[in-house]
Design an enzyme around this catalytic site. Structure first.
Site, PDB file in Angstrom:
ATOM      1  NE  ARG A 108      46.411  35.874  39.688  1.00 41.50           N
ATOM      2  CZ  ARG A 108      45.844  36.572  38.820  1.00 41.50           C
ATOM      3  NH1 ARG A 108      45.377  36.800  38.089  1.00 41.50           N
ATOM      4  NH2 ARG A 108      45.125  38.235  40.386  1.00 41.50           N
TER       5      ARG A 108
ATOM      6  N   PRO B 175      43.757  44.168  37.912  1.00 36.32           N
ATOM      7  CG  PRO B 175      44.476  46.436  37.407  1.00 36.32           C
ATOM      8  CD  PRO B 175      45.340  45.057  37.440  1.00 36.32           C
ATOM      9  CD  GLU B 176      38.871  40.687  39.944  1.00 35.20           C
ATOM     10  OE1 GLU B 176      37.535  40.292  39.515  1.00 35.20           O
ATOM     11  OE2 GLU B 176      39.283  40.214  41.167  1.00 35.20           O
TER      12      GLU B 176
ATOM     13  CG  ASN C 283      42.760  35.077  41.423  1.00 33.65           C
ATOM     14  OD1 ASN C 283      42.605  34.299  41.493  1.00 33.65           O
ATOM     15  ND2 ASN C 283      43.713  35.507  43.032  1.00 33.65           N
TER      16      ASN C 283
ATOM     17  CE  LYS D 133      40.725  39.717  34.733  1.00 33.00           C
ATOM     18  NZ  LYS D 133      41.307  38.829  35.375  1.00 33.00           N
TER      19      LYS D 133
END
Length: 332
Positions: free
Chosen positions: A322, A2-3, A229, A52
């Site tokens: 990532r 989750p961003e 990401n 976050k």
């Protein structure tokens, strides 16, 4: 993962549905039993989101810190009062930089990214919710209340009308006010929390002295808060910036535009619930993009597909564990 936009949406739901109300807390999973016991019976008094992380305050200066991490999410059940600054109860999405879109028709996302019932890591909503601007009771007459626990619920927060279940967080802990302040002090600027101009100066000052590639700096929460990401890949493409360029070698105007673009994109993300990163779409294309992630991004998740601008195949590589997506021509 989750961003930042998701965490701010969660905080706004807590502000509307929990702040000012007495909360019962439990840990069905058994991993937060002592903390839940301390919370239970207290009133929620304030909620903050920074990057976050979310901080929920209760009576007597007790704070709950939650970091969703890679897999965490909040599932909501019962009566949900919808924050008027985000998507409305019937799924209507706000219009930010598009014109001519029919705002009265629901735009449903195929991955549930815009859900108001389950916010965080992508998942199918497990609970039924009635969302409204006015409190009108539970979801449907005869529905079981409280709802049954499904799966591994680290923490359940319950009022007389609303239930929030936390699953899979990286962090779920109680903090004192000093500990909250110390946690926030370590984080980079968040456009929705900090003064935007001051945040730009902080961000630029850090980036221009770092030898670290800009593609890694954007993911460093000590440099800037909330970027994950998806937004990392999209911000760099929109700036036509090579992700491997050391921060101190990125032109000053590009550094500042990255920050200003982040200010724009996170506002859209909070309003719509979706990481919309494409501009200038006609109404039909906008609705299509809002409904499907595959039509919403320039480069993210498009490895091997032609760049939407130059036709070159989008590259994906690993960067600090990532996936990094970028166009080797547009971002050369």
């Amino acid at each position: 993962m989750p961003e930042g936009h998701s965490v701010h949406r969660i905080a706004r739901q807590f502000d509307r549905n929990f702040v000012g109300r007495t909360v019962e807390a439990s840990s069905p999973q058994g991993r937060f039993v002592e903390g839940a016991a301390v919370i239970s019976g207290r009133s929620a008094t304030e909620v903050r989101a920074v990057g976050k992380q979310m901080f929920l305050e209760f009576d007597d200066d007790l704070w709950l810190r939650v970091h969703l991490g890679m897999y965490g999410a909040w599932d909501f059940a019962g009566e949900i009062l919808v924050d008027p600054t985000i998507a409305s109860a019937n799924g209507r999405m706000g219009q930010t930089n598009q014109r001519g879109t029919d705002l009265d028709a629901p735009i449903l996302d195929d991955a549930g990214e815009n859900s108001l019932t389950s916010i965080g890591a992508p998942r199918r909503a497990r609970v039924h919710v009635r969302m409204s601007e006015q409190t009108t009771g539970l979801a449907d007459e005869g529905d079981e209340w409280p709802p049954p626990v499904v799966g591994q619920v680290r923490l359940r927060l319950l009022t007389s009308t609303t239930c929030a279940d936390l699953r899979g967080p990286t962090a779920c802990e109680l903090q004192t006010p000093d500990e909250v302040a110390a946690t926030i002090a370590k984080l980079g600027p968040d456009p929705l929390v900090d003064d935007v101009a001051e945040g730009e100066e902080r961000f630029a000052a850090v980036v221009r002295r770092k030898p670290t590639p800009i593609g890694l700096l954007l993911m460093d929460q000590n440099v800037v808060s909330g970027i994950g990401n998806v937004y990392r890949a999209e911000l760099l493409f929109r700036a036509r910036q090579n992700p491997h360029t050391p921060g101190r070698e990125v032109p000053e105007d590009v550094i500042r535009e990255l920050w200003r673009d982040w200010v724009r994109l996170i506002a859209i993300g909070v309003e719509t619930g979706q990481m919309m990163t494409m501009d200038g779409l006609d109404p039909a294309s906008y609705r299509k993009a809002m409904a499907s992630r595959d039509d919403r991004h320039w480069v993210y998740h498009r490895a091997g597909l032609p760049c939407r601008v130059c036709g070159t195949s989008i590259v994906v590589e690993e960067a600090a564990g990532r996936k990094l997506y970028w166009c080797p021509r547009c971002q050369a």
